[in-house]
Scaffold this motif. Structure first.
Motif, PDB file in Angstrom:
ATOM      1  N   GLN A  21       7.011  -6.097  -0.045  1.00  0.00           N
ATOM      2  CA  GLN A  21       5.737  -5.381   0.071  1.00  0.00           C
ATOM      3  C   GLN A  21       5.776  -4.082  -0.725  1.00  0.00           C
ATOM      4  O   GLN A  21       6.819  -3.443  -0.849  1.00  0.00           O
ATOM      5  CB  GLN A  21       5.439  -5.033   1.533  1.00  0.00           C
ATOM      6  N   ARG A  22       4.619  -3.696  -1.232  1.00  0.00           N
ATOM      7  CA  ARG A  22       4.491  -2.358  -1.835  1.00  0.00           C
ATOM      8  C   ARG A  22       4.636  -1.311  -0.740  1.00  0.00           C
ATOM      9  O   ARG A  22       4.208  -1.514   0.410  1.00  0.00           O
ATOM     10  CB  ARG A  22       3.130  -2.197  -2.495  1.00  0.00           C
ATOM     11  N   ASP A  24       3.064   1.557  -0.375  1.00  0.00           N
ATOM     12  CA  ASP A  24       1.805   2.087   0.151  1.00  0.00           C
ATOM     13  C   ASP A  24       1.151   1.117   1.133  1.00  0.00           C
ATOM     14  O   ASP A  24       0.587   1.536   2.154  1.00  0.00           O
ATOM     15  CB  ASP A  24       0.849   2.469  -0.982  1.00  0.00           C
ATOM     16  N   ARG A  25       1.217  -0.183   0.874  1.00  0.00           N
ATOM     17  CA  ARG A  25       0.637  -1.162   1.802  1.00  0.00           C
ATOM     18  C   ARG A  25       1.383  -1.171   3.137  1.00  0.00           C
ATOM     19  O   ARG A  25       0.787  -1.266   4.207  1.00  0.00           O
ATOM     20  CB  ARG A  25       0.657  -2.550   1.173  1.00  0.00           C
ATOM     21  N   GLN A  40      -1.434   6.972  -0.261  1.00  0.00           N
ATOM     22  CA  GLN A  40      -0.878   7.260  -1.579  1.00  0.00           C
ATOM     23  C   GLN A  40      -0.716   8.761  -1.797  1.00  0.00           C
ATOM     24  O   GLN A  40       0.244   9.198  -2.438  1.00  0.00           O
ATOM     25  CB  GLN A  40      -1.758   6.634  -2.659  1.00  0.00           C
ATOM     26  N   GLY A  58       3.997   2.115  -5.569  1.00  0.00           N
ATOM     27  CA  GLY A  58       4.192   0.709  -5.868  1.00  0.00           C
ATOM     28  C   GLY A  58       5.614   0.216  -5.688  1.00  0.00           C
ATOM     29  O   GLY A  58       5.924  -0.925  -6.038  1.00  0.00           O
ATOM     30  N   TYR A  59       6.496   1.053  -5.148  1.00  0.00           N
ATOM     31  CA  TYR A  59       7.890   0.652  -4.942  1.00  0.00           C
ATOM     32  C   TYR A  59       7.954  -0.625  -4.097  1.00  0.00           C
ATOM     33  O   TYR A  59       7.306  -0.731  -3.044  1.00  0.00           O
ATOM     34  CB  TYR A  59       8.652   1.779  -4.251  1.00  0.00           C
ATOM     35  N   GLY A  60       8.714  -1.611  -4.533  1.00  0.00           N
ATOM     36  CA  GLY A  60       8.884  -2.853  -3.792  1.00  0.00           C
ATOM     37  C   GLY A  60       9.976  -2.721  -2.746  1.00  0.00           C
ATOM     38  O   GLY A  60      11.142  -2.484  -3.081  1.00  0.00           O
TER      39      GLY A  60
END
Length: 312
Positions: A21-22, A24-25, A40, A58-60
């Motif tokens: 998952q990103r 931020d999500r 964000q 956007g870090y995974g």
């Protein structure tokens, strides 16, 4: 899930089902009903950490990552004061500039250094930089430690900053450092590949560890060997905190003069700081695509060390 108070610090360990998952999500789900844009902003302000490090929205996420949410935002420096400090510009055009940072200069404002930083000097030199990026780090694409000298890249408008940050993530910006290390390195060249994370015994330091770490890769080449030291050309492929200093220490050849990762019993006459200098930047121009190759010679204090009889 109950609502958190604004003073609460919350930690979550990412499970296998949440991996990929990103950031931020993931945080938006934790802090509902906050909007994704609000999340964000929290991430940009440093109110969300992954393994005690700041990451992009956007870090995974990976299984085992520890996400820390600081529900009360850290106070943001909204008005960094410009100050006319000495500034050596190596290159400048309409889109970017490159500074040869002096050793001893902090890059951006921090406690104890609110008005004597590189950012203060940059805002005095180019006030319009205030509109590029975040408040206390306008235009900065990367950083250097206080006592590391050399080339630092600065974007002059938002389009350039976005492009350069993307190039940095894609490893299209190549940085070469000169480092004098303690001991004679036997290999003429090599690669250090070892993950770096926070030192569990001292969270202020970094170390080679498999626990909550990130991949790190550093290439080195011998420039010159001395009686008890080696001058290396070092190219970090990744950009972890203190990467060069940590990797060189890990293979038994710490940077000379390093007060944190060096040898406490090592003294080299004339050396008053870590012998680490960002000597070269090679990158495609963010607008024209033309290859830029910029260099900064060793500063006088480090050059003098190489010429001392004690080193020879």
């Amino acid at each position: 899930m109950s609502a958190a108070s604004r003073n609460e610090v919350r930690k979550y360990e990412v499970g296998p089902a949440e991996a990929g998952q990103r950031l931020d999500r993931f945080v938006q789900q934790l802090l509902a009903p906050l909007s994704r844009a609000a999340v964000q902003r929290l991430i940009e302000e440093g109110a969300v950490l992954v393994n005690e490090e700041r990451e992009k929205a956007g870090y995974g996420l990976r299984a085992g990552d520890v996400v820390e949410v600081l529900w009360q935002l850290p106070q943001r420096v909204t008005e960094v004061a410009p100050r006319a400090l000495p500034l050596e510009i190596v290159y400048e055009d309409d889109d970017l500039l490159v500074v040869n940072k002096a050793a001893g200069m902090v890059v951006h404002p921090a406690p104890g250094h609110e008005e004597d930083t590189l950012v203060n000097a940059l805002l005095a030199y180019r006030p319009q930089l205030r509109e590029v990026g975040s408040g206390e780090r306008p235009g900065l694409v990367h950083r250097l430690d206080k006592d590391t000298s050399g080339l630092l890249l600065v974007a002059k408008h938002q389009q350039a900053l976005t492009a350069l940050a993307d190039m940095m993530q894609r490893r299209q910006i190549h940085k070469r450092y000169l480092a004098l290390v303690v001991g004679q390195v036997p290999l003429d060249q090599g690669t250090i590949e070892a993950p770096i994370g926070r030192d569990p015994r001292n969270r202020q330091l970094m170390t080679v560890t498999a626990h909550h770490s990130r991949e790190a890769r550093t290439h080195f080449r011998v420039v010159r060997r001395f009686a008890q030291h080696t001058l290396l050309s070092v190219e970090p492929e990744t950009g972890r905190t203190h990467q060069i200093r940590v990797h060189l220490k890990a293979i038994g050849y710490p940077v000379a003069g390093d007060p944190v990762y060096g040898r406490s019993n090592h003294r080299l006459p004339g050396l008053t700081r870590q012998f680490l200098h960002a000597a070269q930047l090679v990158l495609p121009h963010p607008v024209t695509g033309t290859t830029l190759k910029l260099e900064a010679p060793l500063p006088a204090d480090l050059q003098a060390v190489l010429e001392r009889e004690e080193l020879l």
